[in-house]
Design a protein around this motif. Structure first.
Motif, PDB file in Angstrom:
ATOM      1  N   THR A   1       6.114   6.317  -7.893  1.00 56.05           N
ATOM      2  CA  THR A   1       5.481   5.075  -8.355  1.00 56.05           C
ATOM      3  C   THR A   1       4.542   5.343  -9.513  1.00 56.05           C
TER       4      THR A   1
ATOM      5  N   GLN B   1      -2.549   0.455  -8.166  1.00 52.96           N
ATOM      6  CA  GLN B   1      -3.849   0.007  -7.659  1.00 52.96           C
ATOM      7  C   GLN B   1      -3.647  -1.057  -6.601  1.00 52.96           C
ATOM      8  N   ASN B   2      -4.410  -0.964  -5.506  1.00 54.24           N
ATOM      9  CA  ASN B   2      -4.346  -1.948  -4.424  1.00 54.24           C
ATOM     10  C   ASN B   2      -5.676  -2.665  -4.257  1.00 54.24           C
TER      11      ASN B   2
ATOM     12  N   VAL C   1       2.307   1.842  -3.535  1.00 54.23           N
ATOM     13  CA  VAL C   1       1.352   2.430  -4.476  1.00 54.23           C
ATOM     14  C   VAL C   1       1.215   3.934  -4.250  1.00 54.23           C
ATOM     15  N   GLN C   2       1.333   4.365  -3.005  1.00 55.31           N
ATOM     16  CA  GLN C   2       1.152   5.777  -2.673  1.00 55.31           C
ATOM     17  C   GLN C   2       2.457   6.582  -2.727  1.00 55.31           C
TER      18      GLN C   2
ATOM     19  N   GLN D   1       0.826  -1.203   0.000  1.00 59.14           N
ATOM     20  CA  GLN D   1       0.000   0.000   0.000  1.00 59.14           C
ATOM     21  C   GLN D   1       0.861   1.254   0.000  1.00 59.14           C
ATOM     22  N   ALA D   2       1.955   1.223   0.758  1.00 58.65           N
ATOM     23  CA  ALA D   2       2.866   2.370   0.784  1.00 58.65           C
ATOM     24  C   ALA D   2       3.543   2.551  -0.574  1.00 58.65           C
TER      25      ALA D   2
END
Length: 334
Positions: free
Chosen positions: A292, A304-305, A287-288, A284-285
């Motif tokens: 990235t 996308q997660n 992706v944010q 998640q980190a």
């Protein structure tokens, strides 16, 4: 006598306290060990050769995880047998979080094509962590088929059943499944031309030997942006930021057609929940993280997660859908 009893009671109380303390250490040690994850390098197994989209995603995540988690995340390319070798290696690895699979959509197509040959279950043999990127399928046409819209394309396809050609990277590929899903949804028939990879299909599409293709966005993005190919619609819930003027299939008149290709992380089944949770947070980190988005978009992807149970449910749905479609089409592995 009184003093002797008191000493015995004191010794017994001390022994009980020590045993209780040892029990607490024993109980809390595994949690502490899991909290320290990772304590050694982590292998990220990829079922494709270096340089492809799955490999590039894996290396981008490996670099991020190495910097943020304090241990080396090392990409190991293990190509062969349509990613079966890589999946088998991870399914049979120790469930300790130190051997992970960086998989893609074709992972859920394996049971549909190789059910008699594989030694693992594409869903139950793995603990789903998260997807980290998606790449939508886009319908593109070349100079041999001058159709500026999806409506015009469908009109030609319906007027000439079984004649309009579409190319894919091979029988049973994600492009083939996406194409067959489209023809079944629209009640049309087209002429499948399988290739041994996406590159030759794109070359023939630009050269006029092939009329259309349901391709991953990354494989045709430069050609669409340069005007050598025309994108008619994107098989995603929303328009791609990379092709903002290209409608979704829903917008263009074909409802409920989706063909996203995902890229994500899976661990061996029975990997401790605390380790899976740590890896979910890392995904998640990633992706944010700054950088990235640009990295993935350069490959025709979007960050996308989908994590945990939701990712597992997605895997199950895809396996069932692809297996059913392969049975209907009588698809066999080449």
């Amino acid at each position: 006598m009184h003093t002797s009893q008191s000493l015995k009671l004191a010794k017994r109380a001390k022994r009980t306290t020590v045993l209780a303390a040892l029990a607490l250490v024993h109980i809390h040690w595994p949690a502490q060990a899991q909290a320290a994850y990772p304590s050694k390098p982590v292998r990220l197994v990829v079922g494709f050769s270096a340089g492809g989209p799955t490999d590039v995603v894996a290396r981008a995540f490996a670099d991020f995880a190495t910097r943020t988690l304090g241990q080396a995340f090392i990409v190991e390319n293990k190509p062969g047998a349509n990613t079966i070798l890589a999946a088998e290696a991870v399914a049979g690895a120790a469930p300790d979080g130190y051997t992970l699979l960086v998989g893609a959509t074709n992972h859920t197509m394996i049971p549909a094509l190789y059910s008699a040959r594989i030694k693992f279950d594409a869903v139950r043999s793995f603990a789903p962590i998260c997807t980290v990127a998606i790449s939508p399928t886009v319908l593109v046409v070349g100079p041999a088929l001058k159709t500026p819209t999806l409506a015009a394309f469908l009109q030609q396809v319906k007027a000439q059943p079984g004649r309009i050609t579409y190319g894919t990277p091979g029988t049973g590929s994600s492009g083939h499944f996406a194409s067959e899903q489209f023809t079944r949804l629209t009640g049309t028939a087209m002429n499948h031309i399988p290739y041994k990879g996406a590159a030759q299909a794109v070359t023939d599409l630009m050269g006029g030997q092939l009329e259309s293709s349901f391709a991953s966005l990354g494989s045709v993005l430069p050609q669409v942006q340069s005007g050598r190919l025309t994108a008619l619609a994107v098989a995603a819930a929303q328009r791609s930021a990379l092709l903002p003027n290209v409608p979704t299939f829903d917008e263009a008149g074909v409802a409920n057609y989706r063909a996203d290709a995902w890229y994500g992380l899976l661990a061996p089944a029975n990997t401790p929940a605390a380790i899976v949770a740590s890896l979910e947070k890392a995904a998640q980190a990633f992706v944010q993280a700054p950088g990235t988005l640009d990295k993935l978009r350069s490959l025709g992807m979007e960050p996308q997660n989908t994590c945990g149970r939701s990712f597992g449910a997605q895997l199950q749905r895809e396996v069932q859908a692809y297996t059913k479609l392969a049975r209907v089409l009588d698809l066999k592995a080449e």
